[in-house]
Design a protein around this motif. Sequence first.
Motif, PDB file in Angstrom:
ATOM      1  N   ALA A  37      90.741 -15.800  44.691  1.00 22.24           N
ATOM      2  CA  ALA A  37      90.813 -14.593  45.513  1.00 22.24           C
ATOM      3  C   ALA A  37      91.929 -13.657  45.079  1.00 22.24           C
ATOM      4  O   ALA A  37      91.891 -12.455  45.389  1.00 22.24           O
ATOM      5  CB  ALA A  37      91.020 -14.990  46.980  1.00 22.24           C
ATOM      6  N   ALA A  38      92.931 -14.157  44.353  1.00 23.95           N
ATOM      7  CA  ALA A  38      94.110 -13.357  44.010  1.00 23.95           C
ATOM      8  C   ALA A  38      93.783 -12.030  43.320  1.00 23.95           C
ATOM      9  O   ALA A  38      94.402 -11.011  43.627  1.00 23.95           O
ATOM     10  CB  ALA A  38      95.067 -14.186  43.160  1.00 23.95           C
ATOM     11  N   PRO A  39      92.813 -11.979  42.390  1.00 20.75           N
ATOM     12  CA  PRO A  39      92.529 -10.685  41.744  1.00 20.75           C
ATOM     13  C   PRO A  39      91.836  -9.671  42.661  1.00 20.75           C
ATOM     14  O   PRO A  39      91.684  -8.512  42.279  1.00 20.75           O
ATOM     15  CB  PRO A  39      91.594 -11.079  40.585  1.00 20.75           C
ATOM     16  CG  PRO A  39      91.802 -12.536  40.383  1.00 20.75           C
ATOM     17  CD  PRO A  39      92.087 -13.081  41.734  1.00 20.75           C
ATOM     18  N   PHE A  40      91.421 -10.102  43.853  1.00 24.66           N
ATOM     19  CA  PHE A  40      90.675  -9.221  44.752  1.00 24.66           C
ATOM     20  C   PHE A  40      91.340  -9.210  46.136  1.00 24.66           C
ATOM     21  O   PHE A  40      90.749  -9.638  47.131  1.00 24.66           O
ATOM     22  CB  PHE A  40      89.224  -9.689  44.868  1.00 24.66           C
ATOM     23  CG  PHE A  40      88.546  -9.894  43.542  1.00 24.66           C
ATOM     24  CD1 PHE A  40      88.098  -8.822  42.788  1.00 24.66           C
ATOM     25  CD2 PHE A  40      88.374 -11.181  43.029  1.00 24.66           C
ATOM     26  CE1 PHE A  40      87.487  -9.020  41.555  1.00 24.66           C
ATOM     27  CE2 PHE A  40      87.758 -11.388  41.802  1.00 24.66           C
ATOM     28  CZ  PHE A  40      87.313 -10.300  41.057  1.00 24.66           C
ATOM     29  N   PRO A  41      92.584  -8.727  46.244  1.00 25.38           N
ATOM     30  CA  PRO A  41      93.347  -8.866  47.495  1.00 25.38           C
ATOM     31  C   PRO A  41      92.766  -8.100  48.681  1.00 25.38           C
ATOM     32  O   PRO A  41      93.076  -8.431  49.830  1.00 25.38           O
ATOM     33  CB  PRO A  41      94.730  -8.326  47.118  1.00 25.38           C
ATOM     34  CG  PRO A  41      94.481  -7.419  45.954  1.00 25.38           C
ATOM     35  CD  PRO A  41      93.354  -8.045  45.191  1.00 25.38           C
ATOM     36  N   ASP A  42      91.945  -7.091  48.421  1.00 24.15           N
ATOM     37  CA  ASP A  42      91.418  -6.280  49.512  1.00 24.15           C
ATOM     38  C   ASP A  42      89.930  -6.514  49.769  1.00 24.15           C
ATOM     39  O   ASP A  42      89.294  -5.731  50.482  1.00 24.15           O
ATOM     40  CB  ASP A  42      91.649  -4.789  49.214  1.00 24.15           C
ATOM     41  CG  ASP A  42      93.120  -4.467  49.007  1.00 24.15           C
ATOM     42  OD1 ASP A  42      93.946  -4.989  49.786  1.00 24.15           O
ATOM     43  OD2 ASP A  42      93.452  -3.717  48.064  1.00 24.15           O
ATOM     44  N   ASP A  43      89.377  -7.571  49.207  1.00 17.85           N
ATOM     45  CA  ASP A  43      87.937  -7.811  49.360  1.00 17.85           C
ATOM     46  C   ASP A  43      87.620  -8.261  50.784  1.00 17.85           C
ATOM     47  O   ASP A  43      88.169  -9.265  51.263  1.00 17.85           O
ATOM     48  CB  ASP A  43      87.485  -8.877  48.364  1.00 17.85           C
ATOM     49  CG  ASP A  43      85.989  -9.120  48.449  1.00 17.85           C
ATOM     50  OD1 ASP A  43      85.237  -8.213  48.072  1.00 17.85           O
ATOM     51  OD2 ASP A  43      85.584 -10.201  48.924  1.00 17.85           O
ATOM     52  N   PRO A  44      86.742  -7.562  51.494  1.00 15.94           N
ATOM     53  CA  PRO A  44      86.469  -7.911  52.900  1.00 15.94           C
ATOM     54  C   PRO A  44      85.770  -9.253  53.068  1.00 15.94           C
ATOM     55  O   PRO A  44      85.984  -9.932  54.074  1.00 15.94           O
ATOM     56  CB  PRO A  44      85.587  -6.757  53.387  1.00 15.94           C
ATOM     57  CG  PRO A  44      85.004  -6.145  52.152  1.00 15.94           C
ATOM     58  CD  PRO A  44      86.025  -6.343  51.080  1.00 15.94           C
ATOM     59  N   ARG A  45      84.964  -9.660  52.114  1.00 18.40           N
ATOM     60  CA  ARG A  45      84.263 -10.943  52.241  1.00 18.40           C
ATOM     61  C   ARG A  45      85.248 -12.098  52.166  1.00 18.40           C
ATOM     62  O   ARG A  45      85.144 -13.072  52.934  1.00 18.40           O
ATOM     63  CB  ARG A  45      83.196 -11.072  51.146  1.00 18.40           C
ATOM     64  CG  ARG A  45      82.507 -12.434  51.110  1.00 18.40           C
ATOM     65  CD  ARG A  45      81.869 -12.803  52.433  1.00 18.40           C
ATOM     66  NE  ARG A  45      81.276 -14.135  52.396  1.00 18.40           N
ATOM     67  CZ  ARG A  45      80.936 -14.843  53.457  1.00 18.40           C
ATOM     68  NH1 ARG A  45      81.129 -14.339  54.679  1.00 18.40           N
ATOM     69  NH2 ARG A  45      80.408 -16.038  53.325  1.00 18.40           N
ATOM     70  N   ILE A  46      86.220 -12.009  51.269  1.00 15.43           N
ATOM     71  CA  ILE A  46      87.234 -13.063  51.175  1.00 15.43           C
ATOM     72  C   ILE A  46      88.005 -13.154  52.487  1.00 15.43           C
ATOM     73  O   ILE A  46      88.221 -14.245  53.024  1.00 15.43           O
ATOM     74  CB  ILE A  46      88.181 -12.798  49.994  1.00 15.43           C
ATOM     75  CG1 ILE A  46      87.411 -12.887  48.665  1.00 15.43           C
ATOM     76  CG2 ILE A  46      89.338 -13.785  49.995  1.00 15.43           C
ATOM     77  CD1 ILE A  46      88.210 -12.448  47.458  1.00 15.43           C
ATOM     78  N   ALA A  47      88.404 -12.005  53.025  1.00 21.64           N
ATOM     79  CA  ALA A  47      89.131 -11.985  54.299  1.00 21.64           C
ATOM     80  C   ALA A  47      88.282 -12.565  55.423  1.00 21.64           C
ATOM     81  O   ALA A  47      88.789 -13.292  56.294  1.00 21.64           O
ATOM     82  CB  ALA A  47      89.553 -10.556  54.633  1.00 21.64           C
ATOM     83  N   GLN A  48      86.985 -12.284  55.407  1.00 23.04           N
ATOM     84  CA  GLN A  48      86.089 -12.804  56.439  1.00 23.04           C
ATOM     85  C   GLN A  48      85.998 -14.323  56.385  1.00 23.04           C
ATOM     86  O   GLN A  48      86.068 -15.006  57.421  1.00 23.04           O
ATOM     87  CB  GLN A  48      84.687 -12.197  56.269  1.00 23.04           C
ATOM     88  CG  GLN A  48      83.671 -12.691  57.286  1.00 23.04           C
ATOM     89  CD  GLN A  48      82.260 -12.190  56.985  1.00 23.04           C
ATOM     90  OE1 GLN A  48      81.955 -11.839  55.838  1.00 23.04           O
ATOM     91  NE2 GLN A  48      81.406 -12.157  57.986  1.00 23.04           N
ATOM     92  N   VAL A  49      85.851 -14.872  55.192  1.00 25.99           N
ATOM     93  CA  VAL A  49      85.755 -16.324  55.033  1.00 25.99           C
ATOM     94  C   VAL A  49      87.049 -17.001  55.481  1.00 25.99           C
ATOM     95  O   VAL A  49      87.029 -17.996  56.225  1.00 25.99           O
ATOM     96  CB  VAL A  49      85.424 -16.681  53.571  1.00 25.99           C
ATOM     97  CG1 VAL A  49      85.586 -18.181  53.325  1.00 25.99           C
ATOM     98  CG2 VAL A  49      84.001 -16.248  53.229  1.00 25.99           C
ATOM     99  N   ILE A  50      88.186 -16.466  55.045  1.00 27.51           N
ATOM    100  CA  ILE A  50      89.473 -17.051  55.430  1.00 27.51           C
ATOM    101  C   ILE A  50      89.658 -16.980  56.944  1.00 27.51           C
ATOM    102  O   ILE A  50      90.090 -17.950  57.584  1.00 27.51           O
ATOM    103  CB  ILE A  50      90.625 -16.336  54.707  1.00 27.51           C
ATOM    104  CG1 ILE A  50      90.544 -16.581  53.199  1.00 27.51           C
ATOM    105  CG2 ILE A  50      91.980 -16.796  55.244  1.00 27.51           C
ATOM    106  CD1 ILE A  50      91.460 -15.708  52.386  1.00 27.51           C
ATOM    107  N   GLY A  51      89.313 -15.841  57.541  1.00 24.94           N
ATOM    108  CA  GLY A  51      89.473 -15.683  58.984  1.00 24.94           C
ATOM    109  C   GLY A  51      88.595 -16.627  59.776  1.00 24.94           C
ATOM    110  O   GLY A  51      89.060 -17.269  60.736  1.00 24.94           O
ATOM    111  N   GLU A  52      87.314 -16.737  59.390  1.00 22.65           N
ATOM    112  CA  GLU A  52      86.395 -17.613  60.121  1.00 22.65           C
ATOM    113  C   GLU A  52      86.844 -19.071  60.036  1.00 22.65           C
ATOM    114  O   GLU A  52      86.888 -19.780  61.046  1.00 22.65           O
ATOM    115  CB  GLU A  52      84.981 -17.481  59.558  1.00 22.65           C
ATOM    116  CG  GLU A  52      83.990 -18.421  60.239  1.00 22.65           C
ATOM    117  CD  GLU A  52      82.631 -18.460  59.555  1.00 22.65           C
ATOM    118  OE1 GLU A  52      81.747 -19.162  60.084  1.00 22.65           O
ATOM    119  OE2 GLU A  52      82.455 -17.815  58.502  1.00 22.65           O
TER     120      GLU A  52
END
Length: 282
Positions: free
Chosen positions: A180-195
């Motif tokens: 995930a590090a190269p894509f710090p603002d990706d909404p899908r990554i944030a969604q997965v981490i949050g869920e």
Amino acid sequence: MTRENQLGDFLRARRDLVSPQEVGLPWHMSRRVKGLRRDEVALLAGVSTDYYTRLEQGRERHPSEQVLGAVARALRLDDSAAAHLFQLVQPAPRTAAAPVTTVSPELSCLMEHFLDLPACIVGPALDILAANRSGRQLFSGFARMDNQLRMLFLDPAGRRFYRDWERAARGMVSNLRAQAAPFPDDPRIAQVIGELSLRSPAFAQLWARYDVRPCTSDDKPLWHPQVGEMYLHYESFTVASAPGQRLLVYSAEPGTPSADALVLLRTLAEEPRSGHPARTAS
């Protein structure tokens, strides 16, 4: 993934993982911290306590490479974690494309018709974007074949499929942070981490450790409901034409029961199936 003070979050989490005994410092029963104190990290890194405190609090944003290297050594960071530390302070120019979430027809054809081993394509959030027939059969015991993390932490089948579940969980979470590090603002990554942080205390605890380690190959003991136990090796290949995508291929040592299990798995994958097999993410 907020970038507010990721450096401070990382440093605090990682010093919590290092005991005084590991670095040759005295330990007392009266200690109120579970890892190293700020002054101890500063001592080991050869900087003042005030400087290290400012670094952790986000008030010092331009440490030298020498200081970062000293802090990495003080915190006993491996190569991957040390590289992540440097990246937090000196991020690469924001020119990388957004992750690609669709798999090219050519890559799908290669997997389906030229790879008889189980194979799948995953994105940086560890979504399974596509898989060949053997790959779908490998994960057929799961309710949905959509995201490796969700399958491992939230699907009851995860603890049966991964025979060493704790090791698999640690490896997958540290791999997520690396991918995930190269894509710090990706909404899908944030969604997965949050869920997962909300629904899985085990994930939340591992995520808070700030372990960073890309998993490019590994040996995994697995259990499949139709073929039983398997000991598989997998390799991860970067898909150069699609930022964020990786091709995972699972194999077994020739002449072993696991190799026989893969043959049976391919046979099952070729047979017409009744019921509802695991579905990949659309």
